[in-house]
Each structure stands twice: as C-alpha cells, then as structure tokens.
Scaffold this motif. Structure first.
Motif, PDB file in Angstrom:
ATOM      1  N   ALA A   1       0.849  -1.189   0.000  1.00  0.00           N
ATOM      2  CA  ALA A   1       0.000   0.000   0.000  1.00  0.00           C
ATOM      3  C   ALA A   1       0.882   1.234   0.000  1.00  0.00           C
ATOM      4  CB  ALA A   1      -0.914  -0.002   1.222  1.00  0.00           C
ATOM      5  N   ARG A   2       0.383   2.295  -0.634  1.00  0.00           N
ATOM      6  CA  ARG A   2       1.115   3.562  -0.624  1.00  0.00           C
ATOM      7  C   ARG A   2       0.116   4.713  -0.725  1.00  0.00           C
ATOM      8  NH1 ARG A   2       3.593   5.156  -6.503  1.00  0.00           N
ATOM      9  NH2 ARG A   2       1.748   4.637  -7.768  1.00  0.00           N
ATOM     10  N   SER A   3       0.573   5.912  -0.321  1.00  0.00           N
ATOM     11  CA  SER A   3      -0.262   7.102  -0.451  1.00  0.00           C
ATOM     12  C   SER A   3      -0.047   7.698  -1.839  1.00  0.00           C
ATOM     13  CB  SER A   3       0.099   8.129   0.620  1.00  0.00           C
ATOM     14  OG  SER A   3       1.464   8.511   0.502  1.00  0.00           O
ATOM     15  N   LYS A   4      -1.124   8.183  -2.415  1.00  0.00           N
ATOM     16  CA  LYS A   4      -1.049   8.753  -3.754  1.00  0.00           C
ATOM     17  C   LYS A   4      -2.044   9.903  -3.851  1.00  0.00           C
ATOM     18  CE  LYS A   4      -0.990   7.441  -8.635  1.00  0.00           C
ATOM     19  NZ  LYS A   4      -1.179   6.335  -9.614  1.00  0.00           N
ATOM     20  N   ARG A   5      -1.502  11.139  -3.708  1.00  0.00           N
ATOM     21  CA  ARG A   5      -2.305  12.358  -3.763  1.00  0.00           C
ATOM     22  C   ARG A   5      -3.496  12.302  -2.791  1.00  0.00           C
ATOM     23  NH1 ARG A   5      -0.833  11.637  -9.141  1.00  0.00           N
ATOM     24  NH2 ARG A   5      -2.780  10.551  -9.640  1.00  0.00           N
ATOM     25  N   GLY A   6      -3.220  11.865  -1.587  1.00  0.00           N
ATOM     26  CA  GLY A   6      -4.247  11.839  -0.562  1.00  0.00           C
ATOM     27  C   GLY A   6      -5.107  10.599  -0.576  1.00  0.00           C
ATOM     28  N   ASN A   7      -4.949   9.788  -1.588  1.00  0.00           N
ATOM     29  CA  ASN A   7      -5.684   8.528  -1.668  1.00  0.00           C
ATOM     30  C   ASN A   7      -4.786   7.381  -1.215  1.00  0.00           C
ATOM     31  OD1 ASN A   7      -7.806   9.984  -2.854  1.00  0.00           O
ATOM     32  ND2 ASN A   7      -6.947   9.669  -4.909  1.00  0.00           N
ATOM     33  N   ILE A   8      -5.375   6.223  -1.044  1.00  0.00           N
ATOM     34  CA  ILE A   8      -4.603   5.022  -0.721  1.00  0.00           C
ATOM     35  C   ILE A   8      -4.641   4.098  -1.924  1.00  0.00           C
ATOM     36  CG2 ILE A   8      -4.408   3.007   0.780  1.00  0.00           C
ATOM     37  CD1 ILE A   8      -5.740   4.605   2.960  1.00  0.00           C
ATOM     38  N   GLU A   9      -3.483   3.686  -2.366  1.00  0.00           N
ATOM     39  CA  GLU A   9      -3.420   2.751  -3.490  1.00  0.00           C
ATOM     40  C   GLU A   9      -2.970   1.387  -2.980  1.00  0.00           C
ATOM     41  OE1 GLU A   9      -1.915   3.517  -7.771  1.00  0.00           O
ATOM     42  OE2 GLU A   9      -0.252   2.515  -6.747  1.00  0.00           O
TER      43      GLU A   9
ATOM     44  N   VAL B   1      -5.913  -0.777  -6.643  1.00  0.00           N
ATOM     45  CA  VAL B   1      -7.202  -0.218  -6.231  1.00  0.00           C
ATOM     46  C   VAL B   1      -6.926   1.141  -5.611  1.00  0.00           C
ATOM     47  CG1 VAL B   1      -9.319  -0.596  -4.954  1.00  0.00           C
ATOM     48  CG2 VAL B   1      -7.945  -2.549  -5.657  1.00  0.00           C
ATOM     49  N   GLN B   2      -7.607   2.166  -6.117  1.00  0.00           N
ATOM     50  CA  GLN B   2      -7.469   3.505  -5.562  1.00  0.00           C
ATOM     51  C   GLN B   2      -8.625   3.762  -4.595  1.00  0.00           C
ATOM     52  OE1 GLN B   2      -5.129   5.872  -6.206  1.00  0.00           O
ATOM     53  NE2 GLN B   2      -3.982   4.782  -7.791  1.00  0.00           N
ATOM     54  N   ILE B   3      -8.302   3.865  -3.306  1.00  0.00           N
ATOM     55  CA  ILE B   3      -9.330   4.169  -2.304  1.00  0.00           C
ATOM     56  C   ILE B   3      -9.336   5.674  -2.074  1.00  0.00           C
ATOM     57  CG2 ILE B   3     -10.130   3.771   0.042  1.00  0.00           C
ATOM     58  CD1 ILE B   3      -8.657   1.142   0.053  1.00  0.00           C
ATOM     59  N   PRO B   4     -10.371   6.397  -2.537  1.00  0.00           N
ATOM     60  CA  PRO B   4     -10.391   7.858  -2.394  1.00  0.00           C
ATOM     61  C   PRO B   4     -10.364   8.282  -0.930  1.00  0.00           C
ATOM     62  CG  PRO B   4     -12.096   7.093  -3.917  1.00  0.00           C
ATOM     63  CD  PRO B   4     -11.570   5.886  -3.214  1.00  0.00           C
ATOM     64  N   LYS B   5      -9.758   9.437  -0.677  1.00  0.00           N
ATOM     65  CA  LYS B   5      -9.644   9.903   0.703  1.00  0.00           C
ATOM     66  C   LYS B   5     -11.014  10.165   1.324  1.00  0.00           C
ATOM     67  CE  LYS B   5      -8.678  14.644  -0.888  1.00  0.00           C
ATOM     68  NZ  LYS B   5      -7.674  15.732  -0.841  1.00  0.00           N
ATOM     69  N   GLU B   6     -12.020  10.469   0.471  1.00  0.00           N
ATOM     70  CA  GLU B   6     -13.364  10.694   1.003  1.00  0.00           C
ATOM     71  C   GLU B   6     -13.943   9.414   1.613  1.00  0.00           C
ATOM     72  OE1 GLU B   6     -12.475  11.337  -2.096  1.00  0.00           O
ATOM     73  OE2 GLU B   6     -12.290  13.532  -2.106  1.00  0.00           O
ATOM     74  N   THR B   7     -13.429   8.265   1.192  1.00  0.00           N
ATOM     75  CA  THR B   7     -13.917   6.994   1.726  1.00  0.00           C
ATOM     76  C   THR B   7     -13.451   6.788   3.161  1.00  0.00           C
ATOM     77  OG1 THR B   7     -13.838   6.050  -0.492  1.00  0.00           O
ATOM     78  CG2 THR B   7     -13.957   4.496   1.327  1.00  0.00           C
ATOM     79  N   LEU B   8     -12.283   7.364   3.500  1.00  0.00           N
ATOM     80  CA  LEU B   8     -11.688   7.198   4.823  1.00  0.00           C
ATOM     81  C   LEU B   8     -11.481   8.560   5.464  1.00  0.00           C
ATOM     82  CD1 LEU B   8      -8.924   4.629   3.752  1.00  0.00           C
ATOM     83  CD2 LEU B   8     -11.203   4.101   4.634  1.00  0.00           C
ATOM     84  N   PRO B   9     -12.561   9.284   5.768  1.00  0.00           N
ATOM     85  CA  PRO B   9     -12.422  10.650   6.286  1.00  0.00           C
ATOM     86  C   PRO B   9     -11.863  10.667   7.699  1.00  0.00           C
ATOM     87  CG  PRO B   9     -14.698   9.949   6.428  1.00  0.00           C
ATOM     88  CD  PRO B   9     -13.967   8.856   5.702  1.00  0.00           C
ATOM     89  N   LEU B  10     -11.284  11.803   8.043  1.00  0.00           N
ATOM     90  CA  LEU B  10     -10.781  12.015   9.396  1.00  0.00           C
ATOM     91  C   LEU B  10     -11.960  12.380  10.285  1.00  0.00           C
ATOM     92  CD1 LEU B  10      -8.306  12.193  11.248  1.00  0.00           C
ATOM     93  CD2 LEU B  10      -8.102  14.595  10.605  1.00  0.00           C
ATOM     94  N   MET B  11     -12.197  11.586  11.321  1.00  0.00           N
ATOM     95  CA  MET B  11     -13.333  11.808  12.213  1.00  0.00           C
ATOM     96  C   MET B  11     -12.845  11.775  13.659  1.00  0.00           C
ATOM     97  SD  MET B  11     -16.037   9.328  10.162  1.00  0.00           S
ATOM     98  CE  MET B  11     -17.512  10.056  10.866  1.00  0.00           C
ATOM     99  N   GLU B  12     -13.766  12.096  14.561  1.00  0.00           N
ATOM    100  CA  GLU B  12     -13.392  12.067  15.974  1.00  0.00           C
ATOM    101  C   GLU B  12     -13.129  10.617  16.399  1.00  0.00           C
ATOM    102  OE1 GLU B  12     -12.770  14.500  18.031  1.00  0.00           O
ATOM    103  OE2 GLU B  12     -13.133  15.944  16.405  1.00  0.00           O
TER     104      GLU B  12
ATOM    105  N   SER C   1      -7.905  -5.018   7.192  1.00  0.00           N
ATOM    106  CA  SER C   1      -8.716  -3.902   7.671  1.00  0.00           C
ATOM    107  C   SER C   1      -7.858  -2.641   7.687  1.00  0.00           C
ATOM    108  CB  SER C   1      -9.276  -4.179   9.061  1.00  0.00           C
ATOM    109  OG  SER C   1     -10.223  -5.232   9.031  1.00  0.00           O
ATOM    110  N   ILE C   2      -8.538  -1.509   7.831  1.00  0.00           N
ATOM    111  CA  ILE C   2      -7.853  -0.211   7.838  1.00  0.00           C
ATOM    112  C   ILE C   2      -8.282   0.561   9.082  1.00  0.00           C
ATOM    113  CG2 ILE C   2      -7.587   2.005   6.660  1.00  0.00           C
ATOM    114  CD1 ILE C   2      -8.053   0.603   4.030  1.00  0.00           C
TER     115      ILE C   2
END
Length: 465
Positions: free
Chosen positions: A333-341, A383-394, A442-443
């Motif tokens: 896995a790696r970060s790619k422009r805020g997404n996870i690849e 697989v590109q997992i968009p950052k919106e799929t894994l938002p920063l939450m409390e 899992s993430i």
C-alpha cells in the motif's frame, strides 16, 4: 425427577478410542451430582479398543453405562437405542470425539430448561481445531428462540426433554441417509412447545480431528442428500403454524443444503455425470418446494443460483462457480495524492472484462459501504481508495475490506498482511493497514500529528543539534 436422574447423555460410539478418555472425563467432572446424571455409550460394533475403554469406565463409575451392539453403519440406530435406555428428565446427544466445554454445562442447561419449561435447549457450542462453527446464532439467550436461527444448527448436540421426545414419537432415521440428525431436529424444533437458545457459557466443544474417518467427509449422493432436505421441508410445511416463518426456514435449509455445490471447489472436481445428478435433484426440489412466494423472499444470491439450477445450463453453472472463486492477494500500500493505493494480485476465475470490486465497510456504521473498481495492469492489480472513503473523524475509525466477485456472489474477506502498513497524510490522517485476529485486511484511521507540528518538531531537532 425421573429415577432421580436429571440428564442422560447418549453417545453413539464407533472406533473413537483415541478420544474417549477426554470425552468421558468431561462428563465425569460435571457439577451435577453423579447420581443425577448418566452416560449411555452405545458401542456400535467398534473394531478398535473403544469397547474395552468404555467397559473400564463403566466398572469404575456407576453412572457410566455401555450397550454393545452389532455395527449398524450409521449413528441413527445407536442414538435411538440410547434414548430408549435413558432414564433422565432430559437427554443430551453427544459425540464421543467431542467434549463438554466446562463442568457446569449440564447443570446450567437443566436449570434453564426447568426454569423456562423448554422442550429443546440449543446450547452455545464452540469449535476446536480446523472446525468452523458460526457463533452469531449464540449472541443472545432466547427463551422463545427464532426458529429460522435454530434451523441453522442441525447437529444433535442439544438438550431435549425426554418425555417430549417420547410423547411426540421423535426418533432418528436408522437407515443410511444423510442429514438424519436434521430430520430429527426439524421435528423437534417444530413440535416443541418451547425452543430456547442459551449462551453465556461454552457448553460444548465440537472438535475436528483430521485423523478421524468422518461420515461427513465421504462422497454425497445427491438424491439421498437432497431427499433428506425434502423430508425437513415437508416437516416444515406440515408442522410450522406461521406461513412466513415456514417460507424462511425452507429458504434457509434450501440455500445451505440444496445449493451446496455452487462453489468452484466442488463443481471443478465433479464429473459431468455428477454435475447432471446434482442439477436434476436441485430442479426436482425447486419444482416441489420453491414457490413464487418463497423465491421472492430470497436474497439475490439465492435467486441467481435458483435460476441457474432451474435452467440446467451446466456450462453456466460452472462459469458462475469459477467466477465466485476469484481472490485478491494484498501485496503493498502507498499514499497517492491523498488517496490510498493498494497493490496486489488476482487469482481464480476472473476475466479482464469482469473484474471483481473492492468493498469498504465502516465497522462503526455498517450502512456506510463504498464499492471501488479494481484496475488490472499486466500481472498486478491496483485499487485507488479515495480519501473521502476514509475521512478524518473524531476518534479512531476502522474499515473492513471485502472482495465482491460480482452479481449473485457472496462477498469474501481479503487476507491481511504479515506486518502492518502505516501511512501519514497531510490532512493529519494516520492510516494503518493491518490484519485482524482472524487474518483479514482492515484499515484504521486516526488523527495524527499536523504538518505544522511535524515541521516544528523537525526544526527543534535541527536547532538542538
């Protein structure tokens, strides 16, 4: 209390010598007084040392009784023989290669049945070894249990009120039929005044012994097997008083038993003749039991498989089974422009035109589901997992990853990495890809150190030098 005995444990024994000491000892340590429980072991013509071991126990313990008989070839007859000899208020059918989970098992079961006037008590059972046994059905104690849930466990290891079995003339089939315990249980569940599920204790350990010669491992005759399911379905139609519950019970046993061969591991090993035999019996069952009402109550997977079985296109059945065998092996896995690849490899029955998809499910809110296409590039997929799929939450947020083979197939978990992959993003997300206790991918997303804080820490280190 009948003859002062509360529980009779009935066990059919055939060549179980290596396991008998552990099984019998798990009975002997029960907290109920020894004169209030009995073990009736029916030696079904064993050719190993089972008979001698049982006789030794019987000589040393007055509440261990042994019945020797010629081999019947199937567990139904020895269980019936044991039931006829039982004297307890309750009967518990056990297998001699398993064990009771703890010393309080029988006492807790009998006390519960007494308190709630239960004719059948379904105890929490746990697996050992390579055996898989779903635990979701034991999440809560149910005094009046959901019968559809009960029909997901058709093994005989339950507590039965003996008088109920005798009054209703419920016995195991004695001929060599598959699912004989399912036929017995279907009558017991449907005729009982009350069926309960009891959790809160590991009452029974169901054990897989690789060296044991299990009947369930032998080849299945489709006509014999599906014929037994038909007997259960007929029992439901005859004795279930609620039509909707009856439909759901029949759908449940139909999907698990009649459509049991819709996997690549089974279809791929079947000869053409065997595939034809399964399809003939499946179509017969569908024509007899799968009404329009029942079909409409099925999920998509069951409906797709039903249509395939009804149509009888064996090539289509094989293609479906192979498509369901696709698997994704996680590599990195790696970060790619805020997404996870994610990078990995696909194996099994897939084609370039019908690639599976990645499904991300929020563990805290299982209604939040995101499906993402998988891209194929040479021998590797990404697989590109968009950052919106894994938002920063409390607080920390966890996501489970599944593989979707496509329409009409069950999603499957993806195997996780040997070591976690940690990523940090400029929006303060700390992301870790890890394996759960069961080895699934899992993430975890949590709040990390901000970019400004990281810069300050870096400058402080430089100045400190």
């Amino acid at each position: 209390m009948t003859n002062g005995i509360r529980v009779s444990v009935v066990a059919p024994v055939y060549n179980a010598g290596p396991f008998l000491h552990a099984f019998v000892n798990s009975f002997l340590i029960q907290t109920l007084p020894g004169d209030s429980i009995e073990l009736i072991a029916v030696n079904d013509g064993s050719t190993d040392d089972s008979a001698a071991i049982l006789d030794d126990f019987a000589r040393e313990h007055q509440n261990v009784h042994v019945i020797h008989q010629e081999n019947s070839g199937w567990p139904g007859k020895p269980r019936n023989v044991g039931l006829a000899a039982a004297r307890g208020d309750y009967v518990f059918f056990a297998d001699p290669d398993d064990e009771f989970g703890g010393p309080e098992a029988l006492e807790r079961l009998a006390d519960f049945a007494d308190e709630h006037a239960s004719d059948v008590v379904v105890p929490k059972m746990v697996p050992r070894g390579d055996r898989l046994y779903a635990q979701w059905r034991y999440e809560t104690t149910q005094i009046d249990a959901d019968l559809v849930t009960c029909f997901t466990t058709l093994t005989p290891q339950k507590l039965f009120r003996r008088e109920f079995l005798l009054d209703q003339d419920i016995r195991f089939p004695e001929e060599k039929v598959r699912l004989e315990d399912g036929q017995f249980l279907s009558l017991a569940y449907l005729k009982a005044s009350r069926v309960s599920i009891l959790n809160g204790y590991d009452f029974y350990v169901i054990i897989h012994h690789p060296q044991q010669d299990h009947l369930s491992a032998k080849p299945v005759d489709p006509a014999n097997y599906i014929g037994s399911v038909a007997v259960m379905a007929e029992n439901v139609e005859k004795y279930c008083t609620d039509p909707d519950t009856g439909d759901r019970i029949i759908n449940e046993i139909y999907f698990r038993k009649v459509l049991a061969n819709f996997t690549n591991s089974r279809v791929a090993t079947h000869s053409l003749e065997r595939r034809q035999a399964w399809q003939r019996q499946q179509k017969w069952f569908i024509d007899r039991f799968i009404t329009t009402s029942r079909f409409e109550k099925m999920d998509e997977i069951a409906q797709v498989r039903t249509d395939l079985a009804r149509d009888g296109d064996l090539d289509a059945i094989v293609a479906y089974a192979r498509a369901g065998s696709v698997d994704f092996t996680f590599v990195s896995a790696r970060s790619k422009r805020g997404n996870i690849e994610l990078a990995g490899k696909l194996s099994g029955g897939f084609s370039d035109g019908e690639l599976p998809k990645l499904v991300v499910i929020d563990r805290n809110d299982k209604s939040r589901i995101v499906t993402i296409p998988i891209q194929l590039a040479k021998s590797q997929v990404t697989v590109q997992i968009p950052k919106e799929t894994l938002p920063l939450m409390e607080g920390a947020r966890r996501y489970d990853l599944w593989l979707s083979p496509g329409r009409g197939h069950q999603n499957r978990r993806i195997e996780g990495p040997d070591r976690p992959f940690s990523l940090h993003f400029t929006d303060d997300r700390d992301v870790e890809l890890y394996s759960t206790k069961k080895g699934n991918l899992s993430i975890a997303v949590s709040r990390g150190m901000s970019t400004q804080a990281r810069t300050k820490r870096k400058l402080k280190r430089i100045i400190g030098r």
